[in-house]
Enzyme design. Structure first.
Site, PDB file in Angstrom:
ATOM      1  N   ASN A 145       0.806  -1.228   0.000  1.00 30.66           N
ATOM      2  CA  ASN A 145       0.000   0.000   0.000  1.00 30.66           C
ATOM      3  C   ASN A 145       0.835   1.273   0.000  1.00 30.66           C
ATOM      4  O   ASN A 145       0.372   2.314  -0.448  1.00 30.66           O
ATOM      5  CB  ASN A 145      -0.954   0.007   1.203  1.00 30.66           C
ATOM      6  N   CYS A 192      -3.697   4.752   7.371  1.00 33.16           N
ATOM      7  CA  CYS A 192      -4.043   4.181   8.667  1.00 33.16           C
ATOM      8  C   CYS A 192      -3.036   4.578   9.733  1.00 33.16           C
ATOM      9  O   CYS A 192      -3.323   4.549  10.911  1.00 33.16           O
ATOM     10  CB  CYS A 192      -4.088   2.666   8.576  1.00 33.16           C
TER      11      CYS A 192
END
Length: 405
Positions: free
Chosen positions: A156, A329
């Site tokens: 990611n 996140c």
């Protein structure tokens, strides 16, 4: 068409819902509101038919059997169900050792840590400087009691594509359950589960122009993989995952995967050209470094460290660009990216990294604007940096003894 600011270049964090997807979802909020588990009337049948069509669409993108697709609330839940479900089911027969990689998403790392608290042992593998996993390192980590390995398809933060086919062969040969987090891969790389020796694969919709809050777990039928359910209740989804199915979300995921299958090849070409243009435009800024391998990488991602510029001050300076340092996140914490640290970047370079992720609605005009803005702001921020001045004076900063503070 006038360009709207800020420019969204954070497609790896989430994507906008494609208008075609939203349009398909809306009827299932109002007119077709039935519970797909209601078997006794047409409201339920209509909803159930929509859920099953979407299951087929998700399966089609990855060349799986629709019966192998289990709906979840997203990739985080899929990862939890896969790792906890398989590790617990097979612990007594296969063993209690899990293999994963230091650059995995937190949804994997924290789940594996939880398994360690429950008495499992885990090995966290290093990656090479290009972000890729060395197959020999993986093989060397396998023990007689290894029950499960989990390796992400596409990272990611740096967008590198791991050698999933080869890892699958190794796992199948050794009888190890192989889980792959493919949240960042759908619509970006070809996935063929009839060929890949993958037992469990996690998906979500919101990285592929679908809604948030819906995902799926692929659970192989041949050879059959068993799981312990993590969510108990009415026994929905063949007992793997209880809870009333959110028809509108599921329809959205089906449609966005259908569009991904149709448009992926063209879209990857267009997005890749924009990414290459961005890279070319930023490469002539002095002391910039690309993080992660550039060939084994999805077209959508560019992660660059701008040395002697602090990532956080950079993000403030380029607030017309929606980008991130680290992953969404964890970018709320000011810790340097653990992924970049695993690639061997020092704290300073990890701190000065920016992830640009490009997608379906990015235009050439936006990329041109981004290049111009970055040239201006990097120059300005470096003028304020005493480290930049020392670097320009030819001082090797790694040899400087800083006073304790």
């Amino acid at each position: 068409m006038t360009m709207k600011l800020p420019i969204y270049l954070d497609y790896s964090a989430t994507t906008p819902v494609d208008p075609r997807v939203a349009e398909k979802m809306i009827p299932y909020l109002c007119e077709h509101f039935g519970n797909p588990a209601s078997r006794s009337h047409s409201f339920g049948w209509v909803a159930d038919a929509a859920v099953e069509e979407a299951r087929e669409q998700v399966a089609a993108l990855v060349n799986a059997d629709p019966k192998e697709i289990v709906w979840t609330s997203g990739a985080t839940e899929s990862n939890n169900l896969a790792i906890k479900g398989a590790a617990n089911f097979y612990a007594s027969t296969k063993g209690k050792h899990i293999i994963t990689v230091k650059t995995e998403h937190k949804a994997i790392l924290d789940t594996v840590r939880e398994m360690e608290r429950q008495g499992f042992e885990a090995t966290y593998l290093d990656v090479k400087e290009d972000g890729l996993l060395d197959l020999e390192v993986f093989k060397a980590a396998i023990r007689p009691d290894t029950v499960l390995a989990s390796v992400m398809f596409v990272n990611n933060e740096v967008g590198v594509i791991q050698p999933i086919a080869e890892l699958g062969e190794i796992c199948r040969e050794k009888g190890i359950i192989f889980h792959v987090d493919a949240a960042q891969a759908t619509g970006k790389v070809d996935i063929d589960l009839s060929k890949l020796k993958v037992d469990l694969m996690s998906f979500c919709a919101h990285k592929t122009y679908g809604p948030k809050g819906i995902g799926a777990l692929y659970v192989r039928r041949k050879p059959r993989i068993r799981l312990e359910a993590q969510m108990h209740g009415g026994g929905h989804e063949r007992g793997f995952r209880s809870g009333t199915l959110p028809t509108h979300q599921i329809v959205g995921m089906g449609e966005c995967f259908r569009l991904a299958k149709e448009e992926m090849a063209e879209e990857n070409k267009r997005v890749g050209a924009l990414r290459d243009k961005l890279l070319k435009g930023l490469q002539d800024i002095e002391a910039t470094f690309v993080n992660g391998d550039l060939t084994q990488r999805v077209a959508h991602n560019l992660n660059i460290s701008f040395a002697y510029v602090e990532g956080e001050s950079m993000i403030m300076a380029i607030k017309d660009l929606a980008v991130s340092s680290g992953s969404a996140c964890t970018s709320a914490s000011l810790e340097p990216s653990y992924v970049l640290r695993a690639l061997g970047r020092d704290d300073e370079l990890a701190h000065s990294s920016i992830r640009f992720s490009i997608g379906r609605f990015t235009t050439e005009e936006e990329i041109d604007y981004a290049i111009k803005l970055l040239h201006q702001k990097v120059g300005k921020l470096r003028e304020l940096s005493p480290l930049w001045e020392m670097y320009k004076d030819g001082i090797d900063l790694s040899t400087v003894q800083w006073a304790a503070h």
